[in-house]
Structures are given as C-alpha cells and as structure tokens.
Design an enzyme around this catalytic site. Sequence first.
Site, PDB file in Angstrom:
ATOM      1  N   ILE A   1     -17.743   7.207 -18.273  1.00 24.49           N
ATOM      2  CA  ILE A   1     -17.522   5.773 -18.445  1.00 24.49           C
ATOM      3  C   ILE A   1     -18.888   5.104 -18.587  1.00 24.49           C
ATOM      4  O   ILE A   1     -19.757   5.261 -17.719  1.00 24.49           O
ATOM      5  CB  ILE A   1     -16.758   5.175 -17.246  1.00 24.49           C
TER       6      ILE A   1
ATOM      7  N   ASP B   1       1.142   4.001  -3.081  1.00 17.39           N
ATOM      8  CA  ASP B   1       0.660   5.369  -2.899  1.00 17.39           C
ATOM      9  C   ASP B   1       1.774   6.386  -3.122  1.00 17.39           C
ATOM     10  O   ASP B   1       1.587   7.394  -3.826  1.00 17.39           O
ATOM     11  CB  ASP B   1       0.092   5.544  -1.487  1.00 17.39           C
TER      12      ASP B   1
ATOM     13  N   ASP C   1     -23.102   7.321 -12.271  1.00 14.21           N
ATOM     14  CA  ASP C   1     -23.580   5.990 -11.907  1.00 14.21           C
ATOM     15  C   ASP C   1     -22.827   5.513 -10.674  1.00 14.21           C
ATOM     16  O   ASP C   1     -21.726   5.994 -10.377  1.00 14.21           O
ATOM     17  CB  ASP C   1     -23.399   4.998 -13.066  1.00 14.21           C
TER      18      ASP C   1
ATOM     19  N   SER D   1      -7.049   1.631  -4.342  1.00 14.36           N
ATOM     20  CA  SER D   1      -5.883   2.160  -3.645  1.00 14.36           C
ATOM     21  C   SER D   1      -4.969   2.917  -4.601  1.00 14.36           C
ATOM     22  O   SER D   1      -4.263   3.840  -4.193  1.00 14.36           O
ATOM     23  CB  SER D   1      -5.082   1.019  -2.993  1.00 14.36           C
TER      24      SER D   1
ATOM     25  N   GLU E   1       0.823  -1.215   0.000  1.00 16.05           N
ATOM     26  CA  GLU E   1       0.000   0.000   0.000  1.00 16.05           C
ATOM     27  C   GLU E   1       0.853   1.259   0.000  1.00 16.05           C
ATOM     28  O   GLU E   1       0.675   2.159  -0.836  1.00 16.05           O
ATOM     29  CB  GLU E   1      -0.935   0.005   1.202  1.00 16.05           C
TER      30      GLU E   1
END
Length: 650
Positions: free
Chosen positions: A609, A318, A629, A567, A314
């Site tokens: 999209i 990031d 959406d 992430s 992670e």
Amino acid sequence: MPSKSFATAALALFASLASSLPTSNHVIHEKRSTSSSWSPISHAVPNPRMRLPMRIGLAEQNLDLGDDLLMQVSSPTSDRYGKHYTPEQISNLFAPTQASIDNVQDWLVDSGIESSRISLSRGNNWFHFNASIEEVENLLKTKYQVYTHASGQNHIACEEYSVPQELSKHIDLIMPTVHFDTKIVSDPNGKEKRDIPANLQPGNPGNGFLPKKGKTIKGPGITPNAAQPFDLSTCNTQITPDCLRALYNFPNGTLAKSSYGIVEYTPQAYLQNDLNLFYTNLAREIPAGTAPIFDSIDGGVDQTTTQSFNDNGESDLDLEYAIALVYPQKVTLYQTGDLVEGASFNNFLDALDASYCSSGGGDNPNFDGTYPDPNSGGYKSRDCGKYTAAAVISTSYGSNEADLTAAYERRQCNEYMKLGMQGVTILYSSGDYGVAGNGGQCCTKAKCAGGTLNNGGSGTFNPSFPGTCPYVTSVGATQIVPGASVTAPEEACETVIYSGGGFSNVFPIPSYQSSAVATYFKNHKPPYTAKQYNNSQTVRGYPDISANGANYVVAVDNTLSLVYGTSASSPTVGSIITLINEQRANAGKGPVGFINPTLYANPGILNDITSGGNQGCGTAGFTAVAGWDPVTGLGTPNYQKMLPVFQNLP
C-alpha cells in the site's frame, strides 16, 4: 569483669538489633509506587504478632532465550520451522530453576521460618508461608504500616523491602509488601464496577478501540432482496464477505481441520438474531442458528440485558465475518470476564496458561480483573489453564502503551512469545486514531514519559499495546479508494478512522523487522523530531500487516449498518491465516504459528500500500510508502501468493 550471662545477653541483644536493620548484602528489591492512591496512616501501627499470608514469586528461567527459540520454530529459513513446543514443554522450559527453589527456601529456613510452614506451589513458582509481621520485617528489612484508600478501606503494606543481593535474581516479587493488591469494594452488597479507567477495560462500551458505526442500510426486521443488493460493483461503499474474497484473492472455506478463536470482553456480546440476519443477507450458505463455540472465562457471559451498537457492535462484527469467511470451520468465542468485574488481556491469557496466573507476580489489580470476584454477583472462581489456545486468535481491542507499566507489558509480551512457540498466531488490531492513542489522545511529553495524555490536538504520538509487542501480529486498516473498483489498489484507511501505527517506546526492534525499518528510514524518513515520536530507529514499528477497515456491512441490533475500524481488519486477516492452516492440515502439516518472520522475509506475498496516511496529534502522521511503513505495515494479504509460501514450509 562482666559476667558470662551478661555477655550472652548483650550478644543476643546485638544480634536482635542487627537482624532488624539493613545489612550490607541486602538490596532493595521493590519500592511502593509514588502514584499510588493509598496513603499511610501516621499513628496506626499494626500488631507485630499479626500473621501475614506471605507469597514469594520465583523468577522464571530462560526468558532471555525465548526470542531465539521462537525464531527457530518461526523463521522460514530455520531447519526447526514448525517444530512447535507443547504446553508442558513450555512450562518446564521457563519454570524457576531448582537452584532458585533451593536458595530461596534455604534463606527462609536460615532466617527462622521453619520448613514445616513453607509450601511450594504446584507450578514450582510460588513459596507460601504464614509469618508474623515481626518475622517478615526482620526477613525483608522493612517496616509495615497501615495505609488507607479514598474508599475508606485499609491495607497493611510497606514502602519498600530488601532481599539478599545473591537472591535478587531468583525472586520476582514478594507479597504482601508494596503492591496494594487488596480489592477495593466500596459496597460489598452491590455490583460495583472496579475503579480502573474505561480505556483499560477492553469491554467497556466507551473504549476507543471499539468499531465506529456509520449509516444504517436496512432495518429493522429486514428480509433479503431477491436480487441480492450486495455485489462486487458496490464494494467501494459496502464491504461484504465476497468483497474481501475479491480483494485478497481467497476462496470460500471448504475444510474444518484447524481452529480459530475470537476474544471478546464482557459486557460486549453478540446476538444470535444478528448472526442469523447476516447469514440470510450475506452468507446464505450458513444455516440460521450457527453459533460460535462458547468458552466462558472468569464468568464470561453473552449478556442480552443491554443491547445497543456499543454493546453488540464489536462482537457481532468479529463473529459475523470470522464465521462467514472460514465456514464450515467452527469459530471459538473466548468470552472473558463477568458482568461485575470485567476482564483484561491478562485474564484471558490466564485461561490458556495456568502458570501465567502466578508467574512473574501474577495479575495486577490496578489493570486486571480480580478473580475470584469478591463483589456480590461476581464469579467466585478463577480460570487458570482452563482452555487450549486456538491455532489463530484475533483480538480487536487494545490500550495505550503509556497507560501501563513497561514491566507489565514485557511480562504480557513474553506470554505471547510462549504462545508463538506453541504454534499460535496472535493478531491484534492496531487502533483507529492514526498516530494518536485510544480515543484520539496524545502524550504530553516525549516518549510518553510519565504517561500523561491530552485531548489529541497536539503532543507526542501515542503508540498502542499489545500491537507494539514484537511477538504479536499488529493489523492496520486500508480502504478501497472512493469510486474505484474492488480490483484496484487500496489505500490507507482515511474514512471515519485512521490506521493506528508508529513506533514503540518500550520494545526494541525485533530481528525479523530490522531490515524493513532501516529501509523505511533510509528512503522515507518522517519530517518529525524526537518530540513527536521515538525516532531512535532502534524500536519496534507497527503495524505488520493490514486489511480493509471501512464500510463493512454488519448486522447489529436487527439492522444492517456500515461499520469502521481495525476491529474489522484483524478478524479478516485471522480468517485468511486460518484458511492457510486448513490447507496445511490437509497436507499433514501443523499451523503456521508466529507469522511475522515469514511475512518480512517474503514481502512480495502481500499487496503493498503506497498512498494515504494516519494523521493525529495535530499532524499528518506517517505516510504509506513503498515497502514497510508505520501506517499499513507490509501491506494487505494476497492469499494466492501466501498459500504456496506457507505450504512449502515444513
């Protein structure tokens, strides 16, 4: 005829009895949770002379005005756009009223608590005083008992307590009463992990919000190919910083006039060697050794004791992409929680706002890290208001709405509102399991009532938090269509992960989103009933925006691997907003702050999209369609369209 002394004694006895019984103007303020793991000891009676360290949390004022005030500085049509508040102004605006302070203090003094025993906290939001159990029982019309926990630890508390009806609006809570805020330490000499479930500990290696690892491309100890194996022709299988620039039409960074923060939770940690490996292969303009600004919160440490994808994936993901996409702008790492206790989103927020440490009752030991940490080796302080918030803050962690109480979530959501009023953009990833929750779990009852979850094969859709808070920008995931070029329209991510999305069971629909959600239901109403999701059409929908979340090339543990997840999407969007802030700063303007009102008012600045879905809970989930959406939100960023809109705002 009774004597005068007898009458006086009788009156005194009557007054004593009356003071210990509920009176007509008292109302129950709080009750003990029926799901508590504490139980009363039937024959254990606490000494009535025992003194308790009492705290009364005063209610904040103006929270009902916060939404309007935020919209005034965030709506693109407002003449107050960009006129953000200072932290001091925020503190004063929401601090308890003088009337609350005076009325509660008068009540205490009139009830026999001498003014010399009462002190008011520095933030004017807590009264402190010591009182005997007998005094507190009379004051709160309650009865204290001794409770025990499965660990063997005892605690003094009560089942419920009451306050005068006219004071109820002035008081948030009173402690110690029903909260069982005692820290459970079964081994005071050892490093005991708290008994909070893994899904409520953001940094826990088993948390479902962490990114997912794909195949290894190169490693270990790799050196770059002189021919540079990563280029735009392979973006459909390997996402790199250059792929993202091509997808979302944004340039390399050139300025360092703003600020960008990434939040990580111990034991998640980055490895500098991984960052260097990434620079060498995918960001050669960045010198080896370039590291984030390290802001340690509550003993946060970049640990290297355990190294694996679950410990480093992670943070490496990031930081590698945030640093690469905004360089030369420095990136701040908010490393939160010590190795023993860990931390929560509230612990992070405490460090940005000292008043949040105590307002609204302060942190909840059932969900948040307890600091100072009483465990051996724990951090022996508490960081309240230690750091200034960056202009953009991205967090790639989350939890289920159903795992937390609505009151807890509303309190935290209000803090994001206050940060937005100060010009801070707050981004959260929406989750990786489609309409299912953290780890793919679904709820067993409509609207997740009761908070019970199953293994995800069926059940009710399980929305995430904080993404459902209307004052954060929730970020979903897309992917390049397999076999397509980097310039072709993307689709909702359906490779390894599915974009988290749906509808809240806690938060009403915000004004900026109401038209978009109404259009969605009018033109594309989902084929589900209230048994599957909150179909009232009156609640917050998420995500708001999306970015690619599949096939990221990441250096982790001395290898290059493919990584998947929202992430990745959140720090990518955060980087693009930071580049926009850089240009505004260069023009003498402030940061964009809370971006949702501008995005919903200008949906054409995003790439819509219209294909893909977010399956889960034994269903196909929702489907990406024209317009907003609950799969990809309004779409993906288009920097060249976003920049002029934000640049033209004051």
